[in-house]
Design a protein around this motif. Structure first.
Motif, short mmCIF file in Angstrom:
data_model
loop_
_atom_site.label_atom_id
_atom_site.label_comp_id
_atom_site.label_asym_id
_atom_site.label_seq_id
_atom_site.Cartn_x
_atom_site.Cartn_y
_atom_site.Cartn_z
N PHE A 45 -11.22 -11.71 -8.46
CA PHE A 45 -10.13 -10.73 -8.45
C PHE A 45 -10.15 -9.91 -7.18
O PHE A 45 -11.21 -9.55 -6.67
N ALA A 46 -8.96 -9.61 -6.66
CA ALA A 46 -8.79 -8.65 -5.56
C ALA A 46 -7.41 -8.03 -5.69
O ALA A 46 -6.53 -8.58 -6.38
N ALA A 47 -7.20 -6.89 -5.05
CA ALA A 47 -5.89 -6.22 -5.13
C ALA A 47 -5.69 -5.37 -3.89
O ALA A 47 -6.65 -4.98 -3.22
N MET A 48 -4.44 -5.07 -3.59
CA MET A 48 -4.10 -4.21 -2.46
C MET A 48 -4.03 -2.75 -2.93
O MET A 48 -3.73 -2.46 -4.08
N LYS A 49 -4.30 -1.83 -2.01
CA LYS A 49 -4.38 -0.41 -2.35
C LYS A 49 -3.09 0.16 -2.91
O LYS A 49 -3.11 1.07 -3.75
N GLU A 50 -1.96 -0.35 -2.43
CA GLU A 50 -0.68 0.22 -2.86
C GLU A 50 -0.23 -0.28 -4.23
O GLU A 50 0.76 0.19 -4.78
N LYS A 51 -0.99 -1.23 -4.80
CA LYS A 51 -0.65 -1.78 -6.11
C LYS A 51 -1.34 -0.97 -7.21
O LYS A 51 -2.32 -0.26 -6.97
N ASN A 52 -0.86 -1.12 -8.43
CA ASN A 52 -1.46 -0.44 -9.58
C ASN A 52 -2.66 -1.26 -10.06
O ASN A 52 -2.62 -1.89 -11.12
N TYR A 53 -3.71 -1.25 -9.26
CA TYR A 53 -4.86 -2.12 -9.55
C TYR A 53 -5.60 -1.67 -10.80
O TYR A 53 -6.22 -2.48 -11.49
N LYS A 54 -5.54 -0.39 -11.13
CA LYS A 54 -6.20 0.10 -12.36
C LYS A 54 -5.55 -0.52 -13.59
O LYS A 54 -6.23 -0.90 -14.55
N PHE A 55 -4.23 -0.65 -13.56
CA PHE A 55 -3.49 -1.31 -14.65
C PHE A 55 -3.92 -2.77 -14.75
O PHE A 55 -4.17 -3.29 -15.84
N MET A 56 -4.01 -3.44 -13.59
CA MET A 56 -4.36 -4.86 -13.59
C MET A 56 -5.77 -5.08 -14.11
O MET A 56 -6.03 -6.00 -14.90
N VAL A 57 -6.71 -4.23 -13.70
CA VAL A 57 -8.10 -4.35 -14.17
C VAL A 57 -8.15 -4.20 -15.68
O VAL A 57 -8.80 -4.99 -16.39
N LYS A 58 -7.48 -3.20 -16.19
CA LYS A 58 -7.48 -2.94 -17.64
C LYS A 58 -6.90 -4.12 -18.42
O LYS A 58 -7.41 -4.49 -19.49
N LYS A 59 -5.85 -4.74 -17.88
CA LYS A 59 -5.17 -5.82 -18.59
C LYS A 59 -5.96 -7.13 -18.58
O LYS A 59 -5.92 -7.89 -19.56
#
Length: 421
Positions: free
Chosen positions: A334-348
């Protein structure tokens, strides 16, 4: 080193069309000499554009396709009849027009967009399918004056710092591609977004998914999915596509609706056979793509998806469960960009994770692996979290697994593909 290697895509990016208007006017506005379909949307733009372009190619039309971002090579963004622009040709164009581009202060995306129009016009394409980069109203592609069809595939919250905090504000920005006289085709949208688009399109013909056209009898397996297309004037039975997920059936139906309009307005070579052949030939990387990978004599399967925002992740998880992957927990990269809602993605995704590998991604906008680790620690024991210094090493540490799931960013997907190719 060319312009695109020197400048990163999001550096120096400011909204507005004045710069690209000035630049393209020097070359007598090549975009005005091409028949164009223009596509905006939060997700599904690339898939829908590829469906349309492939059907047009099968129908015998010389078809340009402009999409973004690229996964591995920048040449992926500009295609004619499914073939990337030649690397030397793009390099030549970039150097030839560079002085004027610098004079006009073009950004990375503006210059690439302008070059695509120049290239398509010089190559005398019959039609071009153009995907917006970000939003619509102020996107560089919105230099287009008279698109034959304007398509809005989906609208949800993404790039809220630029497009607005609400669905209605984002819909306003994306509906900015709609021009007087163009047919408007919309995918599965919230009522709030539909109301904004209707207000923008008072003098346009609007076609809405589920109201004016729809899919029926859909079936899916790990290789393909089948469905029927139904509208007031066309019924196509047994359509098939390799892209997986219910959202891809919607994207395919949006494409067919746009093609219906073209068929009725001069593109007579479009027929049911070409539609069927075109749809089933489309391969669009990192859209729930299942690949067999071999590293150091170890073979395993990688499920690769570029889902990078809330709507995209929900679609990914729906497909993930629909195809039976959720029956047991899996190893994820998994990886994500700073401007994305990565906390939502991690939780899901956390409930589906057996082990998580967090690589350093070669992008300054990426969230650091250590920050993502702290977020995953809210849901997963630290013994099941691994940080590594590269995507290559993420693949190396997972090669003993039977199935590995890679999700969260198109940039991660691009690095995965570059390593396994």
């Amino acid at each position: 080193m060319n312009f695109f290697e020197k400048l990163k895509e999001y550096e120096g990016m400011t909204s507005g069309l004045l710069r690209i208007k000035r630049f393209l006017s020097i070359f007598k506005n090549p975009q005005d000499k091409i028949k164009i379909l223009h596509i905006a949307g939060t997700n599904g733009k690339g898939s829908c554009a590829s469906f349309i372009a492939e059907v047009l190619k099968f129908s015998g039309y010389k078809t340009g396709l402009y999409t973004s971002p690229h996964l591995v090579d920048i040449e992926e963004r500009i295609k004619i009849n499914g073939k990337n622009i030649n690397q030397n040709v793009l390099q030549g164009y970039s150097q030839k027009y560079l002085k004027k581009a610098l004079d006009c202060k073009l950004s990375y995306f503006e210059y690439l967009t302008a070059l695509s129009f120049i290239y398509f016009e010089k190559q005398k394409v019959d039609i071009a399918v153009i995907e917006t980069g970000l939003g619509g109203r102020l996107d560089a592609t919105n230099i287009i004056k008279n698109p034959l069809v304007c398509i809005i595939t989906s609208i949800s919250k993404d790039h809220q710092d630029i497009l607005g905090k609400t669905v209605s504000k984002i819909a306003f920005e994306k509906s900015g591609i709609i021009k007087k006289g163009s047919v408007v085709v919309c995918g599965k949208l919230q009522k709030t977004a539909i109301d904004v688009i209707k207000n923008k399109s008072k003098n346009n013909t609007i076609k809405l998914y589920q109201k004016d056209f729809r899919a029926s009898n859909s079936k899916v397996n790990l290789r393909c999915q089948k469905f029927d297309y139904v509208s007031k004037s066309l019924y196509l039975k047994g359509l098939q596509e390799k892209l997986l997920g219910k959202h891809q059936i919607v994207n395919a139906c949006v494409a067919v609706c746009a093609l219906e309009f073209l068929l009725k307005n001069g593109f007579k070579k479009i027929n049911s056979r070409n539609i069927k052949n075109g749809l089933q030939s489309v391969s669009w990387p990192a859209r729930f793509e299942i690949k067999k990978v071999t590293i150091s004599d170890r073979s395993f399967k990688v499920v690769l998806d570029g889902a990078h925002n809330e709507e995209g992740l929900k679609a990914f998880l729906n497909t993930y469960k629909q195809l039976g992957f959720a029956r047991s927990k899996k190893v994820f990269i998994f990886a994500a960009m700073k401007e994305k809602n990565y906390k939502f993605m991690v939780k899901k995704i956390a409930p589906f994770v057996k082990e998580i590998v967090l690589p350093k991604v070669n992008n300054s906008r990426a969230v650091s692996a250590d920050i993502l680790k702290e977020e995953f620690l809210k849901y997963i024991d630290k013994s099941n979290i691994c940080t590594v210094d590269s995507v290559k090493n993420a693949l190396n540490v997972t090669r003993d697994k039977r199935i590995v799931i890679c999700v969260g960013s198109l940039y991660l997907a691009g690095e995965i593909l570059a390593n396994i190719q």
